[in-house]
Motif scaffolding. Structure first.
Motif, mmCIF file in Angstrom:
data_model
loop_
_atom_site.group_PDB
_atom_site.id
_atom_site.type_symbol
_atom_site.label_atom_id
_atom_site.label_comp_id
_atom_site.label_asym_id
_atom_site.label_seq_id
_atom_site.Cartn_x
_atom_site.Cartn_y
_atom_site.Cartn_z
ATOM 1 N N LEU A 206 0.831 -1.210 0.000
ATOM 2 C CA LEU A 206 0.000 0.000 0.000
ATOM 3 C C LEU A 206 0.862 1.255 0.000
ATOM 4 C CD1 LEU A 206 -2.861 -1.133 2.419
ATOM 5 C CD2 LEU A 206 -2.981 -0.834 -0.074
ATOM 6 N N VAL A 207 1.979 1.223 0.695
ATOM 7 C CA VAL A 207 2.894 2.378 0.687
ATOM 8 C C VAL A 207 3.473 2.581 -0.707
ATOM 9 C CG1 VAL A 207 5.123 3.215 1.542
ATOM 10 C CG2 VAL A 207 3.453 2.277 3.145
ATOM 11 N N ILE A 208 3.886 1.487 -1.323
ATOM 12 C CA ILE A 208 4.427 1.586 -2.686
ATOM 13 C C ILE A 208 3.363 2.113 -3.643
ATOM 14 C CG2 ILE A 208 5.278 0.237 -4.648
ATOM 15 C CD1 ILE A 208 6.680 -1.585 -2.575
ATOM 16 N N ARG A 209 2.139 1.627 -3.523
ATOM 17 C CA ARG A 209 1.046 2.094 -4.375
ATOM 18 C C ARG A 209 0.830 3.581 -4.198
ATOM 19 N NH1 ARG A 209 -3.523 0.409 -7.099
ATOM 20 N NH2 ARG A 209 -5.292 1.812 -6.904
ATOM 21 N N ARG A 210 0.821 4.055 -2.947
ATOM 22 C CA ARG A 210 0.611 5.486 -2.688
ATOM 23 C C ARG A 210 1.749 6.318 -3.279
ATOM 24 N NH1 ARG A 210 -2.532 9.498 -2.836
ATOM 25 N NH2 ARG A 210 -2.052 11.127 -1.351
ATOM 26 N N TRP A 211 2.980 5.814 -3.133
ATOM 27 C CA TRP A 211 4.124 6.530 -3.696
ATOM 28 C C TRP A 211 3.998 6.633 -5.218
ATOM 29 C CZ3 TRP A 211 8.012 5.107 -7.127
ATOM 30 C CH2 TRP A 211 9.057 6.035 -7.257
ATOM 31 N N LEU A 212 3.563 5.568 -5.851
ATOM 32 C CA LEU A 212 3.369 5.580 -7.304
ATOM 33 C C LEU A 212 2.270 6.562 -7.708
ATOM 34 C CD1 LEU A 212 3.733 1.774 -8.103
ATOM 35 C CD2 LEU A 212 5.324 3.601 -8.730
ATOM 36 N N LEU B 101 1.391 9.304 -6.104
ATOM 37 C CA LEU B 101 1.925 10.655 -5.937
ATOM 38 C C LEU B 101 2.917 10.994 -7.062
ATOM 39 C CD1 LEU B 101 2.441 10.704 -2.067
ATOM 40 C CD2 LEU B 101 0.683 11.907 -3.378
ATOM 41 N N THR B 102 3.739 10.036 -7.429
ATOM 42 C CA THR B 102 4.691 10.256 -8.512
ATOM 43 C C THR B 102 3.969 10.482 -9.832
ATOM 44 O OG1 THR B 102 6.319 8.888 -7.366
ATOM 45 C CG2 THR B 102 6.685 9.264 -9.714
ATOM 46 N N LEU B 103 2.938 9.692 -10.100
ATOM 47 C CA LEU B 103 2.160 9.871 -11.322
ATOM 48 C C LEU B 103 1.483 11.242 -11.340
ATOM 49 C CD1 LEU B 103 1.139 8.712 -13.968
ATOM 50 C CD2 LEU B 103 -0.741 7.655 -12.700
ATOM 51 N N ARG C 65 2.616 13.959 -9.939
ATOM 52 C CA ARG C 65 3.671 14.943 -10.237
ATOM 53 C C ARG C 65 4.009 14.937 -11.725
ATOM 54 N NH1 ARG C 65 8.728 13.764 -7.296
ATOM 55 N NH2 ARG C 65 9.438 15.576 -8.434
ATOM 56 N N VAL C 66 4.084 13.753 -12.317
ATOM 57 C CA VAL C 66 4.380 13.648 -13.748
ATOM 58 C C VAL C 66 3.258 14.302 -14.557
ATOM 59 C CG1 VAL C 66 4.650 12.022 -15.674
ATOM 60 C CG2 VAL C 66 5.869 11.631 -13.523
ATOM 61 N N ASP C 67 2.003 14.044 -14.188
ATOM 62 C CA ASP C 67 0.867 14.652 -14.893
ATOM 63 C C ASP C 67 0.899 16.176 -14.788
ATOM 64 O OD1 ASP C 67 -0.067 12.204 -15.730
ATOM 65 O OD2 ASP C 67 -1.583 12.022 -14.143
ATOM 66 N N GLU C 68 1.245 16.699 -13.606
ATOM 67 C CA GLU C 68 1.354 18.155 -13.443
ATOM 68 C C GLU C 68 2.451 18.725 -14.335
ATOM 69 O OE1 GLU C 68 1.912 19.167 -9.328
ATOM 70 O OE2 GLU C 68 0.078 18.134 -8.724
ATOM 71 N N LYS C 69 3.567 18.043 -14.404
ATOM 72 C CA LYS C 69 4.674 18.505 -15.242
ATOM 73 C C LYS C 69 4.295 18.474 -16.712
ATOM 74 C CE LYS C 69 8.929 19.840 -15.797
ATOM 75 N NZ LYS C 69 9.417 21.113 -15.339
ATOM 76 N N ILE C 70 3.599 17.424 -17.129
ATOM 77 C CA ILE C 70 3.130 17.331 -18.520
ATOM 78 C C ILE C 70 2.220 18.504 -18.837
ATOM 79 C CG2 ILE C 70 1.616 16.013 -20.080
ATOM 80 C CD1 ILE C 70 2.819 13.463 -18.833
ATOM 81 N N SER C 71 1.293 18.828 -17.934
ATOM 82 C CA SER C 71 0.384 19.956 -18.153
ATOM 83 C C SER C 71 1.149 21.267 -18.252
ATOM 84 C CB SER C 71 -0.639 20.040 -17.026
ATOM 85 O OG SER C 71 -1.467 18.914 -17.038
ATOM 86 N N ALA C 72 2.149 21.450 -17.394
ATOM 87 C CA ALA C 72 2.936 22.688 -17.418
ATOM 88 C C ALA C 72 3.728 22.813 -18.712
ATOM 89 C CB ALA C 72 3.879 22.725 -16.215
ATOM 90 N N VAL C 73 4.315 21.720 -19.175
ATOM 91 C CA VAL C 73 5.092 21.763 -20.411
ATOM 92 C C VAL C 73 4.184 22.033 -21.603
ATOM 93 C CG1 VAL C 73 6.481 20.338 -21.982
ATOM 94 C CG2 VAL C 73 6.975 20.337 -19.539
#
Length: 116
Positions: free
Chosen positions: A16-22, A24-26, A28-36
């Motif tokens: 569950l910790v690994i899932r939550r980390w993934l 959150l990482t996804l 962040r990646v989606d936010e970066k994609i939107s910004a770019v």
């Protein structure tokens, strides 16, 4: 089922910790994609349109594809042809007897050929 790239722990709380980390990482990646994407769109909006060519040489249809007419870059009669330099247009007007200057945009007048 093929073996995973990284071995996963057997404990539920660790998974569950690994899932939550993934997640959150996804996010962040989606936010970066939107910004770019937004930055790319802004750059595209700010980029000035290319300047139209100053002169056009319109070519006939068929096998020979010889010059047919010359136009100024602002002429709205045709977009068919190729961009040309002033020297190219002058040479075509002087050396190809069948070429005519567009009667609408009057490149011969703008080139000063009618003044003499």
């Amino acid at each position: 089922m093929p073996a995973p790239l990284l071995p996963l722990p057997p404990a539920l709380d660790q998974l569950l910790v690994i899932r939550r980390w993934l997640e959150l990482t996804l996010a962040r990646v989606d936010e970066k994609i939107s910004a770019v994407r937004a930055a790319d769109e802004e750059r595209a909006r700010r980029r000035p349109p290319p300047e139209p060519p100053r002169w056009w040489i319109e070519y006939g249809i068929g096998v020979s594809r010889r010059p047919d007419r010359v136009h100024t870059g602002a002429c709205k009669i045709t977009s068919r042809g190729r961009a040309a330099t002033r020297e190219m247009v002058l040479e075509v007007l002087r050396t190809v007897p069948s070429v005519i200057a567009c009667p609408l945009c009057r490149p011969d007048s703008e080139l000063g050929l009618l003044d003499s």
